[in-house]
Write an enzyme that holds these catalytic residues in place. Sequence first.
Site, PDB file in Angstrom:
ATOM      1  N   HIS A 245      14.641   3.093   6.800  1.00 11.86           N
ATOM      2  CA  HIS A 245      15.581   1.972   6.805  1.00 11.86           C
ATOM      3  C   HIS A 245      15.730   1.473   8.235  1.00 11.86           C
ATOM      4  O   HIS A 245      15.747   2.264   9.172  1.00 11.86           O
ATOM      5  CB  HIS A 245      16.961   2.428   6.314  1.00 11.86           C
ATOM      6  CG  HIS A 245      18.042   1.442   6.657  1.00 11.86           C
ATOM      7  ND1 HIS A 245      18.302   0.343   5.871  1.00 11.86           N
ATOM      8  CD2 HIS A 245      18.873   1.349   7.737  1.00 11.86           C
ATOM      9  CE1 HIS A 245      19.266  -0.368   6.452  1.00 11.86           C
ATOM     10  NE2 HIS A 245      19.631   0.216   7.581  1.00 11.86           N
TER      11      HIS A 245
ATOM     12  N   TYR B  76      24.463   0.333   0.757  1.00 10.68           N
ATOM     13  CA  TYR B  76      23.674  -0.537  -0.120  1.00 10.68           C
ATOM     14  C   TYR B  76      24.577  -1.388  -1.017  1.00 10.68           C
ATOM     15  O   TYR B  76      24.227  -1.672  -2.175  1.00 10.68           O
ATOM     16  CB  TYR B  76      22.698   0.300  -0.952  1.00 10.68           C
ATOM     17  CG  TYR B  76      21.524   0.817  -0.142  1.00 10.68           C
ATOM     18  CD1 TYR B  76      20.763  -0.044   0.662  1.00 10.68           C
ATOM     19  CD2 TYR B  76      21.159   2.157  -0.169  1.00 10.68           C
ATOM     20  CE1 TYR B  76      19.696   0.425   1.418  1.00 10.68           C
ATOM     21  CE2 TYR B  76      20.078   2.631   0.583  1.00 10.68           C
ATOM     22  CZ  TYR B  76      19.351   1.753   1.372  1.00 10.68           C
ATOM     23  OH  TYR B  76      18.293   2.215   2.109  1.00 10.68           O
TER      24      TYR B  76
ATOM     25  N   ASN C 185      10.432   4.477   0.244  1.00 15.10           N
ATOM     26  CA  ASN C 185       9.736   3.719   1.286  1.00 15.10           C
ATOM     27  C   ASN C 185      10.029   4.192   2.702  1.00 15.10           C
ATOM     28  O   ASN C 185       9.909   3.439   3.662  1.00 15.10           O
ATOM     29  CB  ASN C 185      10.000   2.214   1.113  1.00 15.10           C
ATOM     30  CG  ASN C 185      11.464   1.870   1.277  1.00 15.10           C
ATOM     31  OD1 ASN C 185      12.260   2.723   1.634  1.00 15.10           O
ATOM     32  ND2 ASN C 185      11.807   0.617   1.041  1.00 15.10           N
TER      33      ASN C 185
ATOM     34  N   GLU D  45      26.359  -0.641  10.726  1.00 20.35           N
ATOM     35  CA  GLU D  45      25.671   0.588  10.319  1.00 20.35           C
ATOM     36  C   GLU D  45      25.775   1.672  11.387  1.00 20.35           C
ATOM     37  O   GLU D  45      25.930   2.861  11.070  1.00 20.35           O
ATOM     38  CB  GLU D  45      24.206   0.268   9.979  1.00 20.35           C
ATOM     39  CG  GLU D  45      24.107  -0.553   8.696  1.00 20.35           C
ATOM     40  CD  GLU D  45      22.723  -1.101   8.392  1.00 20.35           C
ATOM     41  OE1 GLU D  45      21.764  -0.835   9.163  1.00 20.35           O
ATOM     42  OE2 GLU D  45      22.593  -1.796   7.368  1.00 20.35           O
TER      43      GLU D  45
ATOM     44  N   LYS E   4      14.367   8.289   5.671  1.00 20.63           N
ATOM     45  CA  LYS E   4      14.918   8.599   4.355  1.00 20.63           C
ATOM     46  C   LYS E   4      14.453   9.987   3.881  1.00 20.63           C
ATOM     47  O   LYS E   4      13.588  10.610   4.521  1.00 20.63           O
ATOM     48  CB  LYS E   4      14.524   7.473   3.391  1.00 20.63           C
ATOM     49  CG  LYS E   4      15.157   6.113   3.775  1.00 20.63           C
ATOM     50  CD  LYS E   4      14.746   5.015   2.794  1.00 20.63           C
ATOM     51  CE  LYS E   4      15.400   3.686   3.115  1.00 20.63           C
ATOM     52  NZ  LYS E   4      14.984   2.623   2.159  1.00 20.63           N
TER      53      LYS E   4
HETATM   54  P1  DAT Z   1      15.108  -3.057   3.250  1.00 27.29           P
HETATM   55  O1  DAT Z   1      15.142  -1.542   3.058  1.00 27.29           O
HETATM   56  O2  DAT Z   1      13.728  -3.550   3.577  1.00 27.29           O
HETATM   57  O3  DAT Z   1      16.163  -3.552   4.193  1.00 27.29           O
HETATM   58  P2  DAT Z   1      16.807  -3.953   1.045  1.00 27.29           P
HETATM   59  O4  DAT Z   1      17.976  -3.758   1.946  1.00 27.29           O
HETATM   60  O5  DAT Z   1      16.677  -5.257   0.332  1.00 27.29           O
HETATM   61  O6  DAT Z   1      15.426  -3.710   1.821  1.00 27.29           O
HETATM   62  O7  DAT Z   1      16.780  -2.818  -0.077  1.00 27.29           O
HETATM   63  C1  DAT Z   1      17.160  -1.498   0.233  1.00 27.29           C
HETATM   64  C2  DAT Z   1      16.260  -0.545  -0.497  1.00 27.29           C
HETATM   65  O8  DAT Z   1      16.382  -0.717  -1.907  1.00 27.29           O
HETATM   66  C3  DAT Z   1      14.777  -0.747  -0.215  1.00 27.29           C
HETATM   67  O9  DAT Z   1      14.384  -0.122   0.974  1.00 27.29           O
HETATM   68  C4  DAT Z   1      14.152  -0.125  -1.424  1.00 27.29           C
HETATM   69  C5  DAT Z   1      15.138  -0.453  -2.523  1.00 27.29           C
HETATM   70  N1  DAT Z   1      14.702  -1.657  -3.251  1.00 27.29           N
HETATM   71  C6  DAT Z   1      14.862  -2.946  -2.866  1.00 27.29           C
HETATM   72  N2  DAT Z   1      14.349  -3.794  -3.752  1.00 27.29           N
HETATM   73  C7  DAT Z   1      13.857  -3.015  -4.760  1.00 27.29           C
HETATM   74  C8  DAT Z   1      13.211  -3.267  -6.007  1.00 27.29           C
HETATM   75  N3  DAT Z   1      12.951  -4.523  -6.420  1.00 27.29           N
HETATM   76  N4  DAT Z   1      12.841  -2.205  -6.769  1.00 27.29           N
HETATM   77  C9  DAT Z   1      13.109  -0.938  -6.378  1.00 27.29           C
HETATM   78  N5  DAT Z   1      13.712  -0.621  -5.215  1.00 27.29           N
HETATM   79  C10 DAT Z   1      14.085  -1.644  -4.421  1.00 27.29           C
HETATM   80 MG    MG Z   2      18.188  -3.589   4.009  1.00 28.43          MG
END
Ligand code: DAT
Ligand code: MG
Length: 134
Positions: free
Chosen positions: A117, A51, A114, A128, A11
């Site tokens: 991805h 997303y 974070n 993807e 990212k």
């Molecule tokens: P991942 O990246 O572990 O697959 P995800 O697909 O549920 O997780 O979410 C995508 C991104 O969105 C994640 O990397 C960071 C952000 N995110 C998810 N939950 C969040 C939250 N509760 N607060 C802030 N950012 C969040």
């Molecule tokens: Mg995800």
Amino acid sequence: MTVQQTYIMLKPDAVERRLVGEIISRIEDKGYSIIQAKLMTLTKDVIADHYAHLTDQPFYPKLENYMLSGPVFGLVVEGEEAIQGMRSMMGPTNVFDANPGTIRGDFATDLTYNVIHGSDSLESAYIEIRRFFG
Ligand code: DAT
Ligand code: MG
């Protein structure tokens, strides 16, 4: 055991912090192969597709701004059980639960920023990889 391909995206914070080499080293040290890679600047539309499960969330505007804040480095990574393997190396979505030794555990302190991805299933890996590499 099955050889799988997964979509990994370093990212904008990973690129800006010059963590690309370090993270690729970890992926290669694990024994996975990088079979495609490119630096890209994402658009709002691509971010919303990627997303789609989160566009209704209160944190989505912050997530969108973050993903627009600079280039990302997208990769197709291949190896035995690479989808779950990469998820394990990344650490969980909630960085506060990410153990040292995981990429998020070692490099991230914020829920949004974070670093990495990785596809979470065979189906999402397929979608993807097509989304980002055609
Ligand atoms: P991942 O990246 O572990 O697959 P995800 O697909 O549920 O997780 O979410 C995508 C991104 O969105 C994640 O990397 C960071 C952000 N995110 C998810 N939950 C969040 C939250 N509760 N607060 C802030 N950012 C969040
Ligand atoms: Mg995800």
